[in-house]
Design an enzyme around this catalytic site. Structure first.
Site, mmCIF file in Angstrom:
data_model
loop_
_atom_site.group_PDB
_atom_site.id
_atom_site.type_symbol
_atom_site.label_atom_id
_atom_site.label_comp_id
_atom_site.label_asym_id
_atom_site.label_seq_id
_atom_site.Cartn_x
_atom_site.Cartn_y
_atom_site.Cartn_z
ATOM 1 N N GLY A 56 -40.970 -64.719 4.834
ATOM 2 C CA GLY A 56 -41.602 -65.971 4.422
ATOM 3 C C GLY A 56 -41.089 -67.133 5.259
ATOM 4 N N ASN A 57 -39.793 -67.098 5.528
ATOM 5 C CA ASN A 57 -39.155 -68.161 6.277
ATOM 6 C C ASN A 57 -39.623 -68.259 7.733
ATOM 7 O OD1 ASN A 57 -36.988 -70.162 6.513
ATOM 8 N ND2 ASN A 57 -36.173 -68.695 7.962
ATOM 9 N N LYS B 204 -42.798 -59.583 -11.886
ATOM 10 C CA LYS B 204 -42.542 -60.427 -10.717
ATOM 11 C C LYS B 204 -43.039 -61.846 -10.976
ATOM 12 C CE LYS B 204 -42.541 -61.116 -5.989
ATOM 13 N NZ LYS B 204 -41.245 -61.586 -5.579
ATOM 14 N N LYS C 61 -43.801 -56.944 0.663
ATOM 15 C CA LYS C 61 -44.198 -56.785 2.068
ATOM 16 C C LYS C 61 -43.279 -55.826 2.822
ATOM 17 C CE LYS C 61 -41.459 -59.586 4.921
ATOM 18 N NZ LYS C 61 -40.397 -59.842 3.971
ATOM 19 N N LYS D 284 -35.589 -54.483 2.113
ATOM 20 C CA LYS D 284 -35.535 -54.259 3.568
ATOM 21 C C LYS D 284 -34.694 -53.032 3.884
ATOM 22 C CE LYS D 284 -35.516 -59.158 4.362
ATOM 23 N NZ LYS D 284 -36.921 -59.336 3.935
HETATM 24 P P1 ADP Z 1 -37.815 -62.579 3.522
HETATM 25 O O1 ADP Z 1 -38.757 -63.681 3.210
HETATM 26 O O2 ADP Z 1 -37.498 -62.504 4.962
HETATM 27 O O3 ADP Z 1 -38.205 -61.267 2.904
HETATM 28 P P2 ADP Z 1 -35.658 -62.691 1.541
HETATM 29 O O4 ADP Z 1 -35.205 -63.963 0.951
HETATM 30 O O5 ADP Z 1 -36.450 -61.771 0.678
HETATM 31 O O6 ADP Z 1 -36.421 -63.070 2.888
HETATM 32 O O7 ADP Z 1 -34.381 -61.864 2.080
HETATM 33 C C1 ADP Z 1 -33.464 -62.463 2.968
HETATM 34 C C2 ADP Z 1 -32.287 -63.052 2.188
HETATM 35 O O8 ADP Z 1 -31.463 -62.019 1.673
HETATM 36 C C3 ADP Z 1 -31.315 -63.882 2.990
HETATM 37 O O9 ADP Z 1 -31.721 -65.207 3.076
HETATM 38 C C4 ADP Z 1 -29.990 -63.767 2.206
HETATM 39 O O10 ADP Z 1 -29.790 -64.919 1.430
HETATM 40 C C5 ADP Z 1 -30.252 -62.618 1.243
HETATM 41 N N1 ADP Z 1 -29.226 -61.580 1.214
HETATM 42 C C6 ADP Z 1 -28.898 -60.928 0.080
HETATM 43 N N2 ADP Z 1 -27.961 -60.008 0.312
HETATM 44 C C7 ADP Z 1 -27.685 -60.043 1.625
HETATM 45 C C8 ADP Z 1 -26.807 -59.297 2.461
HETATM 46 N N3 ADP Z 1 -26.033 -58.321 1.969
HETATM 47 N N4 ADP Z 1 -26.766 -59.597 3.770
HETATM 48 C C9 ADP Z 1 -27.542 -60.578 4.264
HETATM 49 N N5 ADP Z 1 -28.416 -61.317 3.524
HETATM 50 C C10 ADP Z 1 -28.494 -61.054 2.216
HETATM 51 MG MG MG Z 2 -38.314 -60.845 0.754
#
Ligand code: ADP
Ligand code: MG
Length: 317
Positions: A10-11, A128, A212, A274
């Site tokens: 999203g970012n 959700k 996603k 992920k």
């Molecule tokens: P996206 O929109 O890319 O799916 P998300 O917010 O769902 O982004 O996932 C990315 C986020 O996961 C990061 O911003 C971070 O804050 C968080 N995060 C949680 N656990 C971890 C981890 N173990 N290592 C790195 N990031 C993490």
């Molecule tokens: Mg995400």
């Protein structure tokens, strides 16, 4: 690298704030596509997928605010509309970038439907939260729209929708044909539109959202990808993330990833999906999954940044 699926978080498009205007989204998208253009230049076959959380949130707000003026939009239509709108934006930005760099590749968006099990437990138990917070005074009217509206952790009311497990991408053959012919395909935006298969084989959209990251791994399998690249807002995956003991990881085997996942290092709403997708990808023949930020993406593809997740060596005998 021959075939890559790039999943833009999203970012990658909205930036740090959830209020990114359209011009801001275009600017951010241009930046996000540097690594994609680079893979394209190297002749890599490419599929791009992307998140849509903030965009869906805003679309729901528009539905709610105009509910006495125009007919409401079901979430399936919103999902599809946004695949088109964001796909257009990515197509145009990538087209511009490829032209600037003299790369002759075509780009197209495929509005993607994703089959889910009609008995998926999530469909009868929406968990959700999506969209904005609402005042309690608005709740009855929102429920009249057929929405499930509940209190979200004491912070106000939100709409809750199912997040069913994706089983199969309806357009997979078309996507495959395009990718094999060098076309850069944007597909399964926001996870795609969840659909169920009726007894006669026809498809019906359901109210819900698909993760996603989960959809990306299905797409990756469908196009026999070697690389699954997650572009998010952290440079690396970490253990003990956000604590003084945080330890950033350069490489991670799928066995270790599974262990850390069960130890709770990767939470369900963010890094968890992920890592799960990466493990699934490697188990089904993928070569490497990378998690990194947009800024580090090109170095990560070279192996000098990001977190690379690779299959665990298997003993013989
Ligand atoms: P996206 O929109 O890319 O799916 P998300 O917010 O769902 O982004 O996932 C990315 C986020 O996961 C990061 O911003 C971070 O804050 C968080 N995060 C949680 N656990 C971890 C981890 N173990 N290592 C790195 N990031 C993490
Ligand atoms: Mg995400």
């Amino acid at each position: 690298m021959q075939t890559a699926v790039v999943a833009l978080g999203g970012n990658a498009i909205t930036g740090q704030s959830d209020t990114g205007t359209i011009p801001e989204q275009f600017a951010r998208t241009m930046e996000s596509l540097a690594s994609v253009a680079r893979l394209a230049r190297e002749g890599c076959n490419l599929v791009i997928t992307h998140g849509n959380g903030p965009q869906v949130g805003n679309a729901l707000l528009r539905v709610e605010m105009t509910r006495n003026r125009v007919y409401p939009l079901p979430l399936s239509i919103i999902d599809a509309d946004i695949q088109g709108g964001m796909g257009y934006m990515i197509q145009q930005c990538l087209g511009r970038r490829l032209a600037q760099e003299g790369i002759d590749r075509r780009v197209v968006t495929v509005v993607t439907q994703v089959v889910v099990d009609r008995n998926d437990p999530s469909l009868s138990n929406p968990t959700k939260p999506i969209g904005p917070f609402y005042d309690d005074a608005d709740v009855p009217e929102l429920r009249d729209l057929g929405w499930v509206v509940r209190e979200d952790a004491g912070r106000g009311y939100r709409r809750f929708v199912p997040s069913p497990v994706p089983l199969r991408i309806v357009e997979r053959e078309t996507i495959r044909l395009l990718v094999e012919n060098g076309v850069i395909v944007i597909a399964a935006g926001g996870g795609g539109v969840p659909v169920i298969e009726e007894d006669d084989g026809s498809l019906t959209g359901v109210e819900g959202v698909i993760d996603k990251d989960r959809a990306s791994v299905i797409l990756a399998r469908d196009v026999d990808a070697d690389l699954l690249l997650f572009l998010t807002d952290v440079d690396q995956v970490a253990l003990n993330y956000g604590t003084p003991q945080q330890q950033d990881l350069e490489t991670l085997t799928s066995d270790d990833a599974r262990r850390y996942l069960s130890e709770g290092h990767f939470p369900p709403g963010s890094m968890g999906p992920k890592i799960e997708a990466a493990i699934e990808f490697l188990e089904s023949g993928g070569e490497v999954a990378i998690v990194t930020s947009i800024d580090q993406a090109s170095q990560a593809v070279d192996g000098s940044a990001g977190t690379r997740i690779v299959g665990s060596p298997r003993g013989r005998g």
